[in-house]
Every structure is written in structure tokens, then in C-alpha cells.
Enzyme design. Structure first.
Site, PDB file in Angstrom:
ATOM      1  CD  GLU A 264      -2.549   1.183   2.718  1.00  0.00           C
ATOM      2  OE1 GLU A 264      -3.523   1.944   2.849  1.00  0.00           O
ATOM      3  OE2 GLU A 264      -2.152   0.422   3.624  1.00  0.00           O
ATOM      4  CE  LYS A 321      -8.952   1.273   3.363  1.00  0.00           C
ATOM      5  NZ  LYS A 321      -7.945   1.576   4.413  1.00  0.00           N
ATOM      6  CB  CYS A 375      -5.176  -0.889   4.784  1.00  0.00           C
ATOM      7  SG  CYS A 375      -4.571  -0.662   6.485  1.00  0.00           S
TER       8      CYS A 375
END
Length: 505
Positions: A264, A321, A375
Site C-alpha cells: 500500500e 479503497k 489495508c
């Protein structure tokens, strides 16, 4: 009988002693979580609190017992929360202890409500109300189901049940076994025999889980790149080049692979301005496609993205995301708070990151279709189950440097393992500082890069298992079962409690 004497002795103690004893039980119950991994201690602790619960004399007392027990449980489980506030200690350090206390106390409210709700049913009611509270914790205020009791079972045979009932169903099964242990010392006759059988089966289920699945010789190979950039240095101009060069060297390393995976936000510059870095990585990768985590702008909006770059060096697919971390990646009322100088920990401007449109699959060529997760999106069973066409693999890029070096990264890994079991799919994850790993569809770690080590790992992708029951039903079936259990409890009479003096409660 001695159980009644033990319960009476507990309630005869001074409030301060009762408080610390209950907190200590909660701390012991959390030892099932990583990195401790001793679910038997956790099981006995839940059984002990159920025994003490049999002596509560009011709903208020029940709520207090549950809240204090959960306070101890979540205080140890969530101790890693101090780490994000110590990245810039001169700014956020003073908030670290408050973050743990308030988070533990806030999450404990769910269990306090569960203990209060079960009061009229006795300890058996906790088998229903605590899993219901955990379901609520997974959805309310965007959800935060970190540290559920079920996660302590991921490496055991017990954990394989997630393929059928998910982690929330495992919470219920775990509490059922804990209640059985409690019943062994409080019941007589046939009920004690049944409780002993359930207890024995529960202990057997806590044995080490199944062997890892074999990987075919011709399976696609993924290279996991772990640059090991501590969070306080990750964006420091004096260190950024070092971490980038480490990742480039890993990308150039010898070996035939089908995909290279970077963690990430590992691209040094935000897209589209950071395109030159994409070109450099593409050159290092040769004709091998890669997925990299990057911040990217779309007009004024900032997204946390996973970008797929094909063999020709062009960006072919992008996933943004969509389940963002409140107070981390965005601030509620962010534009107003930004004027006061208050920002999220991982975003420095206004509203912070902007959410993507939702779950979508990414075509990884020979690896098949992947469900990308960034995440803590992997923490949510309902998010991972939100697909229209079943993926071939679950793929997570993450920066666990935020989570410290003691428990946070290992707990995050355990939750990834649970998602693999629930879906019956292989799970590949790459983390900035570790633990980067390939996980098979039974949740077993096939190979991994240790925490806080720089390097790369080439590992074959195991084949998926047939679609699991949980992946077909999601949390709905478990919720209906818990609701039916609650209705069944409501129509039965509350058990009569008799103390050593013969008085009925």
C-alpha cells in the site's frame, strides 16, 4: 457447592477488588489473540466470567460485569493503537494512552449491553447476545470488528468452521463451548454429561489445524515485495529513496514470476504526477505485470489506490479503497476541522481520502480474477463477501507499519487467514513492513516474509476450494440463527438461582 461459594466470595469482595479481578479475566480472555495464540486460556476465561455471571442480581450489575470484563479484553487486544499516535509523537503522542482507553471502553459497551440483555436468561443467554453484539460491532459506525474471539481459532481445527458459519458463527460456537465448561461444574446428571462431551469436543477442536494445501508445480508465481519502511521514515525525503531502491532491487531480482506485488502507498509520488515512477518500476519488472499501492488524484479528490500495470508498462486497471478508516484516512466534518488544524492520521488535508465506488474484481491474467483489498478492508467479512462473480484469489496490499511491532500486524494477518477460510480462496497479502504472506484456502500460511525485514518472496498460488456455505449466505444466515435463538430464550423461563443460604434469585 463450591461454584456457589466461589461466586458468593467474588461478590462479597470490595468493588475495587472485583473490578481488577474482572479486568484480569478479560486480559486472560484476550490471550487467544495473536501474538499469544493460546485459545484454551481464552476459553477458560470466558467460562469463568459465565460462572460469575450466574451470580448477578440485576441487569445493571450484569452490564457492569460485562463492560469491565470487555475492558480488560480490548485493552490488551487493542494496545497496538498507541503506535499510530507515536509516528509523530510531538504532535499526537499525548493522545496515545487515551486512544487505547477510549477505544477499549467504547468497544466494551457492546459487551456490556450483551451482558445486560442476557440477564433474564442466565449465562446461557450470553451464547446469543455476545455474538449479536459482535455483529453490531462489525456494522455500527462503519464497523470495527477487530479482535473478535473467533480470530484466536484461526490456526486450529475449530477455525475451519468459518467456511460454514463465518467468524460470527464461530463466536457463537466458541461461547457455547465456554458455557459447556461452566455447566460441567454447575449442573448435575445428564446435563453435566452433555456439557462434558461438548467441552471435550471443544478442546479437541483447539488442536493444530489441517496441513497446508499443496501447490501445483505449474501454479502461477507471485513475487511479494517488502521494502520495510518504518512509518516515521516512510515519507521522509532522506529515506524515501532508500525504500524505493530496495523495492526496485527486489523487482529486478532473478526468477520467473507471473505477478509482482508492491504494498500500500509504496509509490513515492501520487498519480498522475508520479507516472515516472511507474515507468521505472515497469522497466525493472521487464515484461512482468505488477500491482502497486499508490495515492492518486482525480481532480481535487485524493484516493488510496491499487494500480495494475500490464506487461507493456501501461496502467490497465485501478481499484480505489472504499471502506476508509474514520479519523485515520478521513475526518467526519473534515473541511471544518481542517480549518482548526485537525486532520486524520494518514491524510493531511480537508476531508482526507475519497472513497472508491466499491468492491470490484481485478484481472490478473494467469492468476485469474482477484478481489483487491487495501489495508483494513480485509478486517470486514461482509466486505470480502461483497462480490457478484466469485474471485479466484483475494489480494491485499497494506501498510502495517501503522500497527506497531508487537500485536497489530499479527492480528491483521490472522484476520486475513480467516477471510481465506470463509471464502475457500487463496489469499495473497503484501505489507510494507510485514507480514507479507501467501495463505491457502484453509487459512494456513504457506510462506511469509517476517516482520520488519526487507526482501522479496516468490511463492506459488494455491488453487481455490469449492465455494463455501458462508460465501453463499454471508452473515444473514448466522443473524437469523441468533435471532431464532433469542426468541427461543424469550419463551423459556429464566433459571432460578439459589445461593448457599437457600434464598432464590
Amino acid at each position: 457447592m463450591w461454584p456457589n461459594k466461589a461466586v458468593n466470595a467474588f461478590y462479597a469482595q470490595r468493588p475495587v477488588l472485583r473490578f481488577f479481578f474482572t479486568v484480569a479475566l478479560g486480559v486472560l480472555a484476550s490471550l487467544g489473540q495473536a501474538p499469544f495464540g493460546v485459545p484454551l486460556v481464552s476459553l477458560f476465561s470466558f467460562a469463568a466470567i459465565m460462572l460469575l455471571y450466574s451470580g448477578v442480581s440485576s441487569g445493571k450489575q450484569a452490564a457492569k460485569l460485562g463492560w469491565v470484563f470487555a475492558l480488560g479484553y480490548f485493552a490488551l487486544t487493542m494496545q497496538w493503537l498507541v503506535s499510530p499516535f507515536l509516528v509523530e509523537p510531538e504532535i499526537h503522542g499525548w493522545m496515545a494512552p487515551f486512544a487505547v482507553v477510549f477505544m477499549a471502553g467504547g468497544l466494551a459497551l457492546f459487551w456490556g449491553a450483551a451482558f445486560a440483555g442476557a440477564y433474564r436468561f442466565g449465562a446461557v443467554g450470553l451464547i446469543i447476545t455476545v455474538p449479536l453484539a459482535e455483529l453490531g460491532r462489525a456494522y455500527v459506525f462503519t464497523g470495527f470488528p477487530w479482535g473478535m474471539p473467533a480470530y484466536g481459532l484461526v490456526d486450529r481445527w475449530f477455525g475451519q468452521g468459518a467456511a460454514f458459519v463465518g467468524s460470527h458463527g464461530l463466536n457463537m460456537a466458541f461461547l457455547l463451548v465456554a458455557y459447556a465448561f461452566c455447566a460441567v461444574v454447575t449442573q448435575r446428571g445428564g446435563k453435566r454429561v452433555i456439557a462434558a462431551v461438548v467441552s471435550g469436543l471443544g478442546v479437541l477442536a483447539l488442536l493444530e489445524g489441517p496441513a497446508p494445501l499443496p501447490v501445483a508445480e505449474d501454479a502461477p508465481v507471485v513475487r511479494l515485495v517488502q521494502p520495510n519502511a518504518p512509518q516515521h521514515q516512510k515519507w521522509d525525503p532522506d529515506y524515501m529513496g532508500l525504500f524505493y531502491d530496495r523495492a526496485l532491487a527486489a523487482t529486478r531480482a532473478e526468477g520467473e514470476v507471473d505477478l509482482i506485488l508492491w504494498p500500500e502507498t509504496s509509490l513515492p509520488g501520487a498519480l498522475p504526477g508520479g507516472q515516472r515512477f511507474i515507468d521505472e518500476i515497469s522497466e525493472a519488472a521487464g515484461d512482468t505485470p505488477f500491482v502497486i499501492g499508490a495515492n492518486r488524484f482525480e481532480g481535487p479528490l485524493l484516493m488510496n489506490a491499487a494500480v495494475y500495470v500490464g506487461a507493456a508498462g501501461e496502467i490497465e486497471q485501478t481499484y480505489d479503497k472504499y471502506h476508509l478508516v474514520p479519523f485515520g484516512e478521513y475526518m467526519p466534518f473534515g473541511e471544518w476541522l481542517a480549518e482548526l488544524g485537525i486532520h486524520g492520521l494518514a491524510a493531511s488535508q480537508g476531508m482526507g481520502f475519497f472513497p472508491g465506488p466499491g468492491a470490484e474484481l481485478m484481472d490478473l491474467g494467469p492468476l485469474g480474477k482477484a478481489l483487491p483489498l487495501i489495508c483494513y478492508e480485509a478486517v470486514f467479512p461482509q466486505d470480502v463477501n461483497r462480490w457478484d462473480t466469485r474471485p479466484d484469489v483475494l489480494m491485499q496490499i497494506t501498510n502495517d507499519a501503522w500497527f506497531g511491532t508487537f500485536s497489530g500486524p499479527y492480528q491483521h494477518l490472522a484476520q486475513a487467514q480467516m477471510r481465506a477460510i470463509e471464502q475457500g480462496l487463496p489469499f495473497v497479502r503484501v505489507a510494507n513492513t510485514g507480514v507479507s504472506a501467501m495463505i491457502d484456502p484453509r487459512g494456513r500460511v504457506l510462506d511469509a516474509l517476517p516482520l520488519n525485514e526487507a526482501g522479496h518472496l516468490d511463492v506459488g498460488l494455491p488453487a481455490p476450494l469449492p465455494q463455501t456455505l458462508y460465501s453463499k449466505t454471508g452473515d444473514g444466515l448466522v443473524f437469523l440463527f441468533l435471532l431464532a435463538g433469542l426468541i427461543a430464550l424469550c419463551v423459556r423461563k429464566r433459571p432460578v438461582r439459589v445461593d448457599d443460604t437457600g434464598a432464590q434469585h
